[in-house]
Design a protein around this motif. Sequence first.
Motif, PDB file in Angstrom:
ATOM      1  N   SER A 136     -11.125  34.127 -30.829  1.00 11.08           N
ATOM      2  CA  SER A 136      -9.679  34.289 -30.860  1.00 11.08           C
ATOM      3  C   SER A 136      -9.006  33.466 -29.763  1.00 11.08           C
ATOM      4  O   SER A 136      -8.069  32.699 -30.025  1.00 11.08           O
ATOM      5  CB  SER A 136      -9.326  35.774 -30.699  1.00 11.08           C
ATOM      6  OG  SER A 136      -7.927  35.949 -30.652  1.00 11.08           O
ATOM      7  N   VAL A 249      -2.198  28.374 -40.871  1.00 10.05           N
ATOM      8  CA  VAL A 249      -2.500  29.697 -41.422  1.00 10.05           C
ATOM      9  C   VAL A 249      -3.897  30.135 -40.986  1.00 10.05           C
ATOM     10  O   VAL A 249      -4.111  31.283 -40.568  1.00 10.05           O
ATOM     11  CB  VAL A 249      -2.409  29.672 -42.960  1.00 10.05           C
ATOM     12  CG1 VAL A 249      -3.003  30.942 -43.562  1.00 10.05           C
ATOM     13  CG2 VAL A 249      -0.958  29.514 -43.404  1.00 10.05           C
ATOM     14  N   ASN A 250      -4.846  29.208 -41.051  1.00 14.27           N
ATOM     15  CA  ASN A 250      -6.216  29.538 -40.671  1.00 14.27           C
ATOM     16  C   ASN A 250      -6.357  29.789 -39.174  1.00 14.27           C
ATOM     17  O   ASN A 250      -6.903  30.812 -38.751  1.00 14.27           O
ATOM     18  CB  ASN A 250      -7.149  28.399 -41.110  1.00 14.27           C
ATOM     19  CG  ASN A 250      -8.572  28.619 -40.667  1.00 14.27           C
ATOM     20  OD1 ASN A 250      -9.000  28.069 -39.648  1.00 14.27           O
ATOM     21  ND2 ASN A 250      -9.330  29.413 -41.407  1.00 14.27           N
ATOM     22  N   GLY A 253      -4.439  32.844 -38.011  1.00 14.53           N
ATOM     23  CA  GLY A 253      -5.095  34.036 -38.541  1.00 14.53           C
ATOM     24  C   GLY A 253      -6.319  34.410 -37.721  1.00 14.53           C
ATOM     25  O   GLY A 253      -6.538  35.586 -37.405  1.00 14.53           O
ATOM     26  N   LEU A 257      -6.316  37.898 -35.703  1.00 10.97           N
ATOM     27  CA  LEU A 257      -7.035  38.967 -36.404  1.00 10.97           C
ATOM     28  C   LEU A 257      -8.521  39.076 -36.077  1.00 10.97           C
ATOM     29  O   LEU A 257      -9.155  40.067 -36.461  1.00 10.97           O
ATOM     30  CB  LEU A 257      -6.881  38.773 -37.916  1.00 10.97           C
ATOM     31  CG  LEU A 257      -5.455  38.864 -38.456  1.00 10.97           C
ATOM     32  CD1 LEU A 257      -5.429  38.549 -39.944  1.00 10.97           C
ATOM     33  CD2 LEU A 257      -4.864  40.241 -38.201  1.00 10.97           C
ATOM     34  N   ALA A 309      -5.829  31.824 -47.448  1.00  8.87           N
ATOM     35  CA  ALA A 309      -5.905  33.140 -46.817  1.00  8.87           C
ATOM     36  C   ALA A 309      -7.269  33.776 -47.063  1.00  8.87           C
ATOM     37  O   ALA A 309      -7.865  34.386 -46.152  1.00  8.87           O
ATOM     38  CB  ALA A 309      -4.790  34.041 -47.342  1.00  8.87           C
ATOM     39  N   THR A 312      -9.773  32.206 -44.827  1.00  9.79           N
ATOM     40  CA  THR A 312      -9.628  32.727 -43.469  1.00  9.79           C
ATOM     41  C   THR A 312     -10.259  34.104 -43.341  1.00  9.79           C
ATOM     42  O   THR A 312     -10.920  34.409 -42.333  1.00  9.79           O
ATOM     43  CB  THR A 312      -8.134  32.779 -43.079  1.00  9.79           C
ATOM     44  OG1 THR A 312      -7.570  31.460 -43.209  1.00  9.79           O
ATOM     45  CG2 THR A 312      -7.957  33.270 -41.658  1.00  9.79           C
ATOM     46  N   VAL A 313     -10.073  34.955 -44.337  1.00 10.81           N
ATOM     47  CA  VAL A 313     -10.690  36.277 -44.317  1.00 10.81           C
ATOM     48  C   VAL A 313     -12.210  36.155 -44.295  1.00 10.81           C
ATOM     49  O   VAL A 313     -12.903  36.871 -43.547  1.00 10.81           O
ATOM     50  CB  VAL A 313     -10.223  37.110 -45.534  1.00 10.81           C
ATOM     51  CG1 VAL A 313     -11.029  38.405 -45.638  1.00 10.81           C
ATOM     52  CG2 VAL A 313      -8.743  37.426 -45.424  1.00 10.81           C
TER      53      VAL A 313
END
Length: 426
Positions: A136, A249-250, A253, A257, A309, A312-313
Amino acid sequence: MKRSTQARYMLGMVVDATGSGMYLPLSLLYFHHNTGLSITRVGAIISAAAVLGLVSNPITGVLVDRYGARAVVVGGYLVRATAFASYPLVHDPVPLFLAVLVMAIGDVSFSPSIQSFIAEIAEGAARDRLIAAQRSLRNAGLGAGGLLAGAALALGSDRAYHGIVLGSAVAFAVAALLIRSIPTRPRATAVTRTARGYRLVARNRPFLALTLLNVPVAFGYMVLSVSLPVYVTQELDQPSSLVGVLYAVNTVGIAVLQIPVTRLLTRYRRTRSVALGATVFATSFVAYAVLGVVSTGTALVIGVFVATAAFTVGELMHGATASAMVASAAPAETRGRHLAVYQLSWAVPTALAPAVLTGLLTASPTGMWLVLATAVGGAAAGVLRLEPRLPRAAVRPGTPEPEPGSTGAETTEPEQADPSRALRDA
Protein backbone atom coordinates in the motif's frame (compact mmCIF):
# COMPACT_ATOMS: atom_id res chain seq x y z
CA MET A 1 6.69 -7.17 16.18
CA LYS A 2 7.20 -3.85 17.95
CA ARG A 3 5.48 -0.79 16.55
CA SER A 4 8.78 1.08 16.40
CA THR A 5 10.21 -1.69 14.22
CA GLN A 6 7.20 -1.61 11.92
CA ALA A 7 7.32 2.19 11.73
CA ARG A 8 11.00 2.21 10.74
CA TYR A 9 10.43 -0.50 8.18
CA MET A 10 7.47 1.23 6.58
CA LEU A 11 9.28 4.58 6.55
CA GLY A 12 12.14 2.85 4.75
CA MET A 13 9.72 1.47 2.16
CA VAL A 14 8.15 4.88 1.58
CA VAL A 15 11.55 6.51 1.13
CA ASP A 16 12.60 3.68 -1.21
CA ALA A 17 9.42 3.92 -3.28
CA THR A 18 9.61 7.71 -3.49
CA GLY A 19 13.15 7.48 -4.84
CA SER A 20 12.11 4.83 -7.34
CA GLY A 21 9.02 6.78 -8.34
CA MET A 22 11.13 9.85 -9.08
CA TYR A 23 13.28 7.96 -11.55
CA LEU A 24 11.21 5.17 -13.13
CA PRO A 25 9.02 7.40 -15.34
CA LEU A 26 12.04 9.06 -16.96
CA SER A 27 14.81 6.44 -17.07
CA LEU A 28 14.93 6.42 -20.87
CA LEU A 29 14.49 10.16 -21.10
CA TYR A 30 17.27 10.85 -18.60
CA PHE A 31 19.96 8.93 -20.47
CA HIS A 32 18.69 10.20 -23.82
CA HIS A 33 19.06 13.73 -22.47
CA ASN A 34 22.43 13.13 -20.79
CA THR A 35 24.16 11.08 -23.51
CA GLY A 36 22.50 12.22 -26.72
CA LEU A 37 21.90 8.58 -27.70
CA SER A 38 18.61 7.66 -29.35
CA ILE A 39 15.76 6.35 -27.21
CA THR A 40 15.96 3.01 -29.05
CA ARG A 41 19.67 2.59 -28.33
CA VAL A 42 19.27 3.61 -24.69
CA GLY A 43 16.44 1.11 -24.31
CA ALA A 44 18.56 -1.68 -25.82
CA ILE A 45 21.46 -0.93 -23.49
CA ILE A 46 19.22 -0.84 -20.41
CA SER A 47 17.52 -4.12 -21.41
CA ALA A 48 20.86 -5.85 -22.00
CA ALA A 49 22.14 -4.74 -18.60
CA ALA A 50 18.91 -5.86 -16.91
CA VAL A 51 19.13 -9.35 -18.45
CA LEU A 52 22.79 -9.71 -17.45
CA GLY A 53 21.90 -8.51 -13.95
CA LEU A 54 19.68 -11.59 -13.51
CA VAL A 55 22.87 -13.64 -13.21
CA SER A 56 23.29 -12.20 -9.71
CA ASN A 57 19.97 -13.65 -8.55
CA PRO A 58 21.40 -17.01 -7.32
CA ILE A 59 24.24 -15.16 -5.61
CA THR A 60 21.69 -13.08 -3.71
CA GLY A 61 20.16 -16.23 -2.23
CA VAL A 62 23.53 -17.47 -1.02
CA LEU A 63 24.40 -14.10 0.51
CA VAL A 64 21.07 -13.92 2.35
CA ASP A 65 21.57 -17.37 3.87
CA ARG A 66 25.16 -16.64 4.84
CA TYR A 67 25.03 -13.05 6.07
CA GLY A 68 21.36 -12.45 6.77
CA ALA A 69 18.64 -10.67 4.83
CA ARG A 70 19.16 -7.30 6.48
CA ALA A 71 22.78 -7.11 5.32
CA VAL A 72 21.80 -7.91 1.73
CA VAL A 73 18.91 -5.41 1.71
CA VAL A 74 21.19 -2.67 3.04
CA GLY A 75 23.95 -3.64 0.60
CA GLY A 76 21.53 -3.58 -2.31
CA TYR A 77 20.34 -0.12 -1.35
CA LEU A 78 23.92 1.17 -1.16
CA VAL A 79 24.75 -0.40 -4.54
CA ARG A 80 21.77 1.37 -6.11
CA ALA A 81 22.61 4.65 -4.38
CA THR A 82 26.13 4.43 -5.82
CA ALA A 83 24.77 3.72 -9.29
CA PHE A 84 22.41 6.68 -9.18
CA ALA A 85 25.18 8.97 -7.91
CA SER A 86 27.26 7.99 -10.95
CA TYR A 87 24.53 8.69 -13.51
CA PRO A 88 25.38 12.40 -14.02
CA LEU A 89 28.89 11.29 -15.07
CA VAL A 90 27.58 8.99 -17.82
CA HIS A 91 27.91 10.39 -21.34
CA ASP A 92 28.84 7.39 -23.51
CA PRO A 93 27.42 3.90 -24.23
CA VAL A 94 29.99 1.82 -22.29
CA PRO A 95 29.79 3.83 -19.04
CA LEU A 96 25.99 3.79 -19.48
CA PHE A 97 25.95 0.00 -19.68
CA LEU A 98 28.23 -0.39 -16.65
CA ALA A 99 26.25 2.06 -14.52
CA VAL A 100 22.92 0.46 -15.40
CA LEU A 101 24.39 -3.02 -14.80
CA VAL A 102 25.35 -1.99 -11.25
CA MET A 103 21.84 -0.68 -10.79
CA ALA A 104 20.35 -3.92 -12.16
CA ILE A 105 22.39 -6.01 -9.72
CA GLY A 106 21.05 -3.92 -6.85
CA ASP A 107 17.51 -4.26 -8.19
CA VAL A 108 17.74 -8.03 -8.56
CA SER A 109 18.87 -8.40 -4.96
CA PHE A 110 15.87 -6.53 -3.58
CA SER A 111 12.95 -8.93 -3.91
CA PRO A 112 14.44 -12.13 -2.39
CA SER A 113 16.28 -10.21 0.31
CA ILE A 114 13.34 -8.02 1.36
CA GLN A 115 10.98 -11.00 1.49
CA SER A 116 13.52 -12.87 3.61
CA PHE A 117 13.88 -9.82 5.83
CA ILE A 118 10.12 -9.59 6.35
CA ALA A 119 10.13 -13.27 7.31
CA GLU A 120 12.82 -12.53 9.90
CA ILE A 121 10.94 -9.71 11.62
CA ALA A 122 7.32 -10.91 11.36
CA GLU A 123 5.49 -14.24 11.63
CA GLY A 124 2.02 -15.60 10.93
CA ALA A 125 -0.75 -13.12 10.19
CA ALA A 126 1.56 -10.24 11.14
CA ARG A 127 3.65 -11.11 8.10
CA ASP A 128 0.63 -10.83 5.79
CA ARG A 129 -0.33 -7.48 7.30
CA LEU A 130 3.21 -6.12 7.01
CA ILE A 131 3.45 -7.10 3.34
CA ALA A 132 0.03 -5.55 2.73
CA ALA A 133 1.11 -2.30 4.38
CA GLN A 134 4.30 -2.34 2.34
CA ARG A 135 2.41 -2.77 -0.94
CA SER A 136 0.00 0.00 0.00
CA LEU A 137 2.65 2.50 1.03
CA ARG A 138 4.95 1.63 -1.86
CA ASN A 139 2.15 2.47 -4.29
CA ALA A 140 1.67 5.78 -2.51
CA GLY A 141 5.44 6.41 -2.51
CA LEU A 142 5.75 5.63 -6.21
CA GLY A 143 2.96 8.10 -6.92
CA ALA A 144 4.56 10.79 -4.78
CA GLY A 145 7.91 10.23 -6.47
CA GLY A 146 6.29 10.53 -9.87
CA LEU A 147 4.74 13.85 -8.90
CA LEU A 148 8.10 15.14 -7.65
CA ALA A 149 9.73 14.08 -10.91
CA GLY A 150 7.02 15.80 -12.92
CA ALA A 151 7.50 19.02 -10.98
CA ALA A 152 11.27 18.88 -11.49
CA LEU A 153 10.99 18.15 -15.20
CA ALA A 154 8.67 21.11 -15.62
CA LEU A 155 11.77 23.24 -15.06
CA GLY A 156 13.30 21.73 -18.21
CA SER A 157 16.96 22.07 -17.17
CA ASP A 158 20.01 19.84 -16.69
CA ARG A 159 19.92 20.59 -12.98
CA ALA A 160 16.40 19.24 -12.77
CA TYR A 161 17.40 15.95 -14.41
CA HIS A 162 20.48 15.56 -12.23
CA GLY A 163 18.52 16.59 -9.15
CA ILE A 164 16.10 13.71 -9.74
CA VAL A 165 18.75 10.98 -9.97
CA LEU A 166 20.76 12.39 -7.07
CA GLY A 167 17.56 12.65 -5.05
CA SER A 168 16.93 8.97 -5.77
CA ALA A 169 20.48 8.16 -4.64
CA VAL A 170 19.88 9.97 -1.35
CA ALA A 171 16.54 8.16 -0.91
CA PHE A 172 18.21 4.73 -1.25
CA ALA A 173 20.96 5.72 1.18
CA VAL A 174 18.39 6.86 3.76
CA ALA A 175 16.38 3.64 3.24
CA ALA A 176 19.59 1.67 3.91
CA LEU A 177 20.10 3.49 7.21
CA LEU A 178 16.51 2.87 8.28
CA ILE A 179 16.63 -0.86 7.49
CA ARG A 180 20.03 -1.18 9.16
CA SER A 181 18.53 0.17 12.39
CA ILE A 182 15.90 -2.59 12.63
CA PRO A 183 16.82 -5.47 14.96
CA THR A 184 16.39 -9.04 13.72
CA ARG A 185 16.16 -12.41 15.41
CA PRO A 186 19.21 -14.72 15.56
CA ARG A 187 19.58 -16.65 12.33
CA ALA A 188 19.80 -20.39 11.96
CA THR A 189 22.97 -21.59 10.22
CA ALA A 190 23.21 -25.33 10.88
CA VAL A 191 21.64 -26.47 7.62
CA THR A 192 23.15 -23.60 5.65
CA ARG A 193 26.66 -24.86 6.40
CA THR A 194 25.95 -28.33 5.07
CA ALA A 195 23.88 -27.25 2.08
CA ARG A 196 25.88 -27.03 -1.12
CA GLY A 197 24.55 -24.73 -3.78
CA TYR A 198 20.84 -25.04 -4.43
CA ARG A 199 20.47 -28.79 -3.92
CA LEU A 200 18.11 -28.35 -0.98
CA VAL A 201 15.89 -26.12 -3.09
CA ALA A 202 15.90 -28.66 -5.92
CA ARG A 203 14.70 -31.34 -3.49
CA ASN A 204 11.82 -29.19 -2.26
CA ARG A 205 9.33 -30.19 -4.95
CA PRO A 206 6.27 -28.47 -3.43
CA PHE A 207 8.17 -25.17 -3.37
CA LEU A 208 9.34 -25.63 -6.95
CA ALA A 209 5.76 -26.39 -7.98
CA LEU A 210 4.62 -23.20 -6.23
CA THR A 211 7.28 -21.31 -8.19
CA LEU A 212 6.20 -22.74 -11.55
CA LEU A 213 2.54 -22.06 -10.81
CA ASN A 214 3.38 -18.38 -10.31
CA VAL A 215 4.77 -17.96 -13.85
CA PRO A 216 1.42 -17.56 -15.68
CA VAL A 217 0.15 -15.30 -12.89
CA ALA A 218 3.25 -13.12 -13.26
CA PHE A 219 2.50 -12.77 -16.97
CA GLY A 220 -1.01 -11.76 -15.93
CA TYR A 221 0.34 -8.99 -13.74
CA MET A 222 2.22 -7.54 -16.71
CA VAL A 223 -0.86 -6.88 -18.87
CA LEU A 224 -1.58 -3.58 -17.15
CA SER A 225 1.67 -2.05 -18.40
CA VAL A 226 2.25 -4.09 -21.59
CA SER A 227 -0.96 -5.32 -23.21
CA LEU A 228 -3.77 -3.15 -21.91
CA PRO A 229 -2.51 0.21 -23.26
CA VAL A 230 -2.20 -1.25 -26.78
CA TYR A 231 -5.50 -3.15 -26.53
CA VAL A 232 -7.49 -0.16 -25.29
CA THR A 233 -6.11 2.34 -27.80
CA GLN A 234 -5.72 0.20 -30.93
CA GLU A 235 -8.25 -2.62 -30.62
CA LEU A 236 -10.99 -0.84 -28.66
CA ASP A 237 -10.25 2.52 -30.34
CA GLN A 238 -10.32 4.49 -27.10
CA PRO A 239 -8.27 7.64 -26.30
CA SER A 240 -4.83 7.16 -24.76
CA SER A 241 -5.92 9.29 -21.80
CA LEU A 242 -8.15 6.40 -20.71
CA VAL A 243 -5.05 4.26 -20.13
CA GLY A 244 -3.78 6.67 -17.50
CA VAL A 245 -7.13 6.66 -15.74
CA LEU A 246 -7.24 2.85 -15.70
CA TYR A 247 -3.71 2.73 -14.29
CA ALA A 248 -4.79 5.18 -11.58
CA VAL A 249 -7.78 2.96 -10.72
CA ASN A 250 -5.38 0.09 -10.09
CA THR A 251 -2.68 1.95 -8.16
CA VAL A 252 -5.08 3.93 -6.00
CA GLY A 253 -7.13 0.80 -5.35
CA ILE A 254 -4.04 -1.06 -4.14
CA ALA A 255 -2.88 1.87 -2.00
CA VAL A 256 -6.27 2.30 -0.31
CA LEU A 257 -7.62 -1.25 -0.05
CA GLN A 258 -4.62 -3.58 0.30
CA ILE A 259 -4.40 -3.37 4.10
CA PRO A 260 -8.10 -3.97 4.92
CA VAL A 261 -8.42 -6.72 2.29
CA THR A 262 -5.37 -8.58 3.56
CA ARG A 263 -6.46 -8.17 7.18
CA LEU A 264 -9.73 -9.87 6.22
CA LEU A 265 -7.96 -12.66 4.31
CA THR A 266 -5.73 -13.61 7.26
CA ARG A 267 -8.76 -15.44 8.68
CA TYR A 268 -8.58 -18.00 5.88
CA ARG A 269 -6.08 -20.37 4.34
CA ARG A 270 -3.55 -18.52 2.22
CA THR A 271 -3.85 -21.10 -0.55
CA ARG A 272 -7.58 -20.44 -0.86
CA SER A 273 -7.07 -16.66 -0.97
CA VAL A 274 -4.29 -16.94 -3.56
CA ALA A 275 -6.34 -19.30 -5.73
CA LEU A 276 -9.39 -17.07 -5.51
CA GLY A 277 -7.32 -14.03 -6.41
CA ALA A 278 -5.92 -15.83 -9.47
CA THR A 279 -9.45 -16.87 -10.44
CA VAL A 280 -10.60 -13.24 -10.29
CA PHE A 281 -7.60 -12.36 -12.46
CA ALA A 282 -8.74 -14.94 -15.01
CA THR A 283 -12.27 -13.54 -14.89
CA SER A 284 -10.98 -10.04 -15.65
CA PHE A 285 -9.11 -11.39 -18.70
CA VAL A 286 -12.30 -13.01 -19.98
CA ALA A 287 -14.07 -9.67 -19.50
CA TYR A 288 -11.38 -7.88 -21.54
CA ALA A 289 -11.81 -10.49 -24.28
CA VAL A 290 -15.59 -9.95 -24.36
CA LEU A 291 -15.06 -6.20 -24.72
CA GLY A 292 -13.45 -6.84 -28.09
CA VAL A 293 -16.84 -7.77 -29.54
CA VAL A 294 -18.82 -5.02 -27.80
CA SER A 295 -19.71 -1.99 -29.90
CA THR A 296 -18.13 1.32 -29.03
CA GLY A 297 -19.96 3.58 -26.67
CA THR A 298 -20.76 4.00 -23.00
CA ALA A 299 -21.15 0.25 -22.43
CA LEU A 300 -17.62 -0.34 -23.69
CA VAL A 301 -16.08 2.30 -21.41
CA ILE A 302 -18.00 0.98 -18.41
CA GLY A 303 -16.91 -2.54 -19.29
CA VAL A 304 -13.24 -1.52 -19.39
CA PHE A 305 -13.53 0.01 -15.92
CA VAL A 306 -15.33 -3.07 -14.57
CA ALA A 307 -12.67 -5.39 -15.98
CA THR A 308 -9.89 -3.22 -14.55
CA ALA A 309 -11.63 -3.16 -11.18
CA ALA A 310 -11.79 -6.98 -11.27
CA PHE A 311 -8.09 -7.08 -12.15
CA THR A 312 -7.38 -4.88 -9.12
CA VAL A 313 -9.46 -7.08 -6.82
CA GLY A 314 -7.52 -10.10 -8.03
CA GLU A 315 -4.25 -8.33 -7.28
CA LEU A 316 -5.50 -7.30 -3.83
CA MET A 317 -6.35 -10.90 -2.99
CA HIS A 318 -3.29 -12.50 -4.55
CA GLY A 319 -0.30 -10.17 -4.11
CA ALA A 320 0.40 -9.79 -0.40
CA THR A 321 -1.00 -13.19 0.55
CA ALA A 322 1.07 -15.03 -2.07
CA SER A 323 4.23 -13.30 -0.87
CA ALA A 324 3.54 -14.28 2.73
CA MET A 325 2.71 -17.85 1.72
CA VAL A 326 5.92 -18.30 -0.26
CA ALA A 327 8.10 -16.79 2.49
CA SER A 328 6.49 -19.17 4.99
CA ALA A 329 6.90 -22.16 2.67
CA ALA A 330 10.66 -21.63 2.49
CA PRO A 331 12.73 -23.30 5.26
CA ALA A 332 14.31 -20.63 7.46
CA GLU A 333 17.87 -21.90 7.04
CA THR A 334 17.80 -21.67 3.24
CA ARG A 335 15.12 -19.04 2.82
CA GLY A 336 17.41 -16.80 0.77
CA ARG A 337 18.08 -19.50 -1.80
CA HIS A 338 14.43 -20.52 -1.95
CA LEU A 339 13.19 -16.98 -2.46
CA ALA A 340 15.89 -16.27 -5.04
CA VAL A 341 14.56 -19.22 -7.06
CA TYR A 342 10.99 -18.04 -6.59
CA GLN A 343 11.98 -14.56 -7.76
CA LEU A 344 12.81 -16.07 -11.16
CA SER A 345 9.08 -16.76 -11.59
CA TRP A 346 8.67 -12.97 -11.61
CA ALA A 347 11.90 -11.89 -13.29
CA VAL A 348 11.63 -14.16 -16.33
CA PRO A 349 8.01 -13.23 -17.18
CA THR A 350 8.85 -9.56 -16.64
CA ALA A 351 11.69 -9.84 -19.15
CA LEU A 352 9.69 -11.88 -21.67
CA ALA A 353 6.29 -10.21 -21.31
CA PRO A 354 6.84 -7.39 -23.86
CA ALA A 355 7.71 -9.90 -26.60
CA VAL A 356 5.31 -12.69 -25.62
CA LEU A 357 2.24 -10.58 -24.87
CA THR A 358 2.62 -8.27 -27.87
CA GLY A 359 3.14 -11.34 -30.08
CA LEU A 360 -0.07 -12.92 -28.80
CA LEU A 361 -1.88 -9.60 -29.11
CA THR A 362 -0.79 -9.24 -32.73
CA ALA A 363 -1.87 -12.79 -33.58
CA SER A 364 -5.28 -12.53 -31.89
CA PRO A 365 -6.33 -9.93 -29.30
CA THR A 366 -9.20 -12.07 -28.04
CA GLY A 367 -7.00 -15.15 -28.10
CA MET A 368 -4.36 -13.45 -25.95
CA TRP A 369 -6.86 -12.76 -23.17
CA LEU A 370 -8.31 -16.26 -23.33
CA VAL A 371 -4.85 -17.87 -23.23
CA LEU A 372 -3.99 -15.81 -20.15
CA ALA A 373 -7.33 -16.63 -18.52
CA THR A 374 -6.82 -20.36 -19.10
CA ALA A 375 -3.24 -20.34 -17.84
CA VAL A 376 -4.00 -18.29 -14.72
CA GLY A 377 -7.10 -20.36 -13.98
CA GLY A 378 -4.98 -23.49 -14.23
CA ALA A 379 -2.48 -21.98 -11.80
CA ALA A 380 -5.30 -21.33 -9.33
CA ALA A 381 -6.38 -24.97 -9.50
CA GLY A 382 -2.76 -26.04 -9.12
CA VAL A 383 -2.31 -24.08 -5.89
CA LEU A 384 -5.39 -25.77 -4.40
CA ARG A 385 -4.08 -29.21 -5.35
CA LEU A 386 -0.69 -28.35 -3.86
CA GLU A 387 -2.15 -27.25 -0.51
CA PRO A 388 -1.80 -30.62 1.33
CA ARG A 389 1.92 -30.74 0.46
CA LEU A 390 2.79 -27.30 1.80
CA PRO A 391 3.91 -26.60 5.39
CA ARG A 392 1.02 -25.74 7.72
CA ALA A 393 2.67 -22.41 8.53
CA ALA A 394 2.53 -21.48 4.83
CA VAL A 395 -1.15 -22.36 4.48
CA ARG A 396 -2.57 -21.04 7.77
CA PRO A 397 -1.38 -17.59 8.93
CA GLY A 398 -1.91 -18.39 12.61
CA THR A 399 0.22 -21.56 12.65
CA PRO A 400 3.63 -21.31 14.42
CA GLU A 401 6.58 -21.88 12.12
CA PRO A 402 8.87 -24.89 12.67
CA GLU A 403 11.99 -24.34 14.74
CA PRO A 404 15.20 -23.67 12.78
CA GLY A 405 16.92 -26.92 11.93
CA SER A 406 13.71 -28.92 11.57
CA THR A 407 12.75 -30.38 8.23
CA GLY A 408 9.89 -27.95 7.72
CA ALA A 409 8.02 -30.71 5.95
CA GLU A 410 4.90 -30.69 8.11
CA THR A 411 1.87 -30.42 5.87
CA THR A 412 -1.72 -29.41 6.32
CA GLU A 413 -3.07 -32.96 6.23
CA PRO A 414 -3.19 -33.63 10.02
CA GLU A 415 -5.21 -30.50 10.67
CA GLN A 416 -7.66 -31.26 7.89
CA ALA A 417 -8.90 -34.20 9.96
CA ASP A 418 -10.58 -31.77 12.35
CA PRO A 419 -14.07 -31.17 10.82
CA SER A 420 -14.80 -28.03 12.84
CA ARG A 421 -11.43 -26.50 11.86
CA ALA A 422 -11.89 -27.46 8.23
CA LEU A 423 -15.38 -25.97 8.14
CA ARG A 424 -14.15 -22.72 9.65
CA ASP A 425 -11.29 -22.39 7.20
CA ALA A 426 -13.15 -23.49 4.09
